[in-house]
Design a protein around this motif. Sequence first.
Motif, PDB file in Angstrom:
ATOM      1  N   LYS A  43     -29.873  14.685 -12.374  1.00 31.84           N
ATOM      2  CA  LYS A  43     -30.627  14.087 -11.268  1.00 31.84           C
ATOM      3  C   LYS A  43     -32.065  14.025 -11.754  1.00 31.84           C
ATOM      4  CE  LYS A  43     -31.533  14.483  -6.355  1.00 31.84           C
ATOM      5  NZ  LYS A  43     -31.539  13.069  -6.125  1.00 31.84           N
ATOM      6  N   HIS A  45     -36.178  12.712 -11.676  1.00 32.72           N
ATOM      7  CA  HIS A  45     -37.279  12.388 -10.775  1.00 32.72           C
ATOM      8  C   HIS A  45     -38.539  12.130 -11.595  1.00 32.72           C
ATOM      9  CE1 HIS A  45     -38.632  16.533 -11.352  1.00 32.72           C
ATOM     10  NE2 HIS A  45     -39.760  16.178 -10.801  1.00 32.72           N
ATOM     11  N   PHE A  46     -39.497  11.445 -10.982  1.00 31.69           N
ATOM     12  CA  PHE A  46     -40.766  11.124 -11.633  1.00 31.69           C
ATOM     13  C   PHE A  46     -41.862  12.012 -11.065  1.00 31.69           C
ATOM     14  CE2 PHE A  46     -38.499   6.990 -11.729  1.00 31.69           C
ATOM     15  CZ  PHE A  46     -38.458   6.816 -13.105  1.00 31.69           C
ATOM     16  N   ASP A  47     -42.805  12.393 -11.927  1.00 27.67           N
ATOM     17  CA  ASP A  47     -43.975  13.117 -11.435  1.00 27.67           C
ATOM     18  C   ASP A  47     -45.092  12.109 -11.144  1.00 27.67           C
ATOM     19  OD1 ASP A  47     -45.309  12.552 -13.844  1.00 27.67           O
ATOM     20  OD2 ASP A  47     -44.938  14.540 -14.688  1.00 27.67           O
ATOM     21  N   LYS A  87     -38.542   7.859  -1.984  1.00 34.78           N
ATOM     22  CA  LYS A  87     -38.325   8.105  -3.411  1.00 34.78           C
ATOM     23  C   LYS A  87     -38.146   6.791  -4.157  1.00 34.78           C
ATOM     24  CE  LYS A  87     -36.310  12.620  -2.739  1.00 34.78           C
ATOM     25  NZ  LYS A  87     -35.162  13.468  -2.898  1.00 34.78           N
ATOM     26  N   ASN A  89     -36.525   4.522  -6.986  1.00 36.30           N
ATOM     27  CA  ASN A  89     -35.205   4.418  -7.608  1.00 36.30           C
ATOM     28  C   ASN A  89     -35.362   4.524  -9.127  1.00 36.30           C
ATOM     29  OD1 ASN A  89     -32.831   3.365  -8.844  1.00 36.30           O
ATOM     30  ND2 ASN A  89     -32.302   2.373  -6.922  1.00 36.30           N
ATOM     31  N   THR A  90     -34.892   5.615  -9.704  1.00 38.36           N
ATOM     32  CA  THR A  90     -35.074   5.846 -11.144  1.00 38.36           C
ATOM     33  C   THR A  90     -34.346   4.804 -11.986  1.00 38.36           C
ATOM     34  OG1 THR A  90     -33.242   7.436 -11.128  1.00 38.36           O
ATOM     35  CG2 THR A  90     -35.464   8.330 -10.952  1.00 38.36           C
ATOM     36  N   LEU A 117     -40.934  11.284 -16.425  1.00 42.69           N
ATOM     37  CA  LEU A 117     -39.526  11.509 -16.109  1.00 42.69           C
ATOM     38  C   LEU A 117     -39.106  12.951 -16.406  1.00 42.69           C
ATOM     39  CD1 LEU A 117     -36.958  10.021 -15.175  1.00 42.69           C
ATOM     40  CD2 LEU A 117     -36.479   9.574 -17.583  1.00 42.69           C
ATOM     41  N   GLN A 120     -34.351  17.064 -12.717  1.00 44.58           N
ATOM     42  CA  GLN A 120     -34.499  17.973 -11.586  1.00 44.58           C
ATOM     43  C   GLN A 120     -33.345  18.972 -11.557  1.00 44.58           C
ATOM     44  OE1 GLN A 120     -34.812  15.840  -7.911  1.00 44.58           O
ATOM     45  NE2 GLN A 120     -35.773  17.539  -6.845  1.00 44.58           N
TER      46      GLN A 120
END
Length: 148
Positions: A43, A45-47, A87, A89-90, A117, A120
């Motif tokens: 999973k 996520h972006f910072d 959020k 969408n990666t 990237l 998580q």
Amino acid sequence: MTDVHAFIDLSVEQYGVERSVKGNATLCSFDGKYQIKIAMQDKLHFDERIYAAKALIDECLNEWSENSRSELKLIVQAAFDVDKEGKINTVKVLALRRHDIQDEKWQRAMQAISDSLHIQTTREYVRFYERDDETGEYILINLDFAKL
């Protein structure tokens, strides 16, 4: 799951190596009637650096589409649309990295995406299959415990 992982570990130890923690595996029964598939999914996520990437991409789009229709911008900007939870969408954003654009600003934006990237969590999924005697295809055995 402990037994499955132990079996895989034992199998690779025969060759003097260790099993990668990440990676999918498929195990079959001796007669080929049953199959277990183990799938690992990260999973992502972006910072906060994703906003630098967005700003750089916007600059590129403004320069490249100066005399073009505004609809062209919408295609790339849609990658940064947020869902109901706010959020990004990666999958859509990471798809931008597939384009081989040599513009220096675009390259910095792609680097900002890569740098922002993070993994998580990693989830493990297990699926069981049984071979259909007539067709020879594997059919998913539904183990939806909520329905049981």
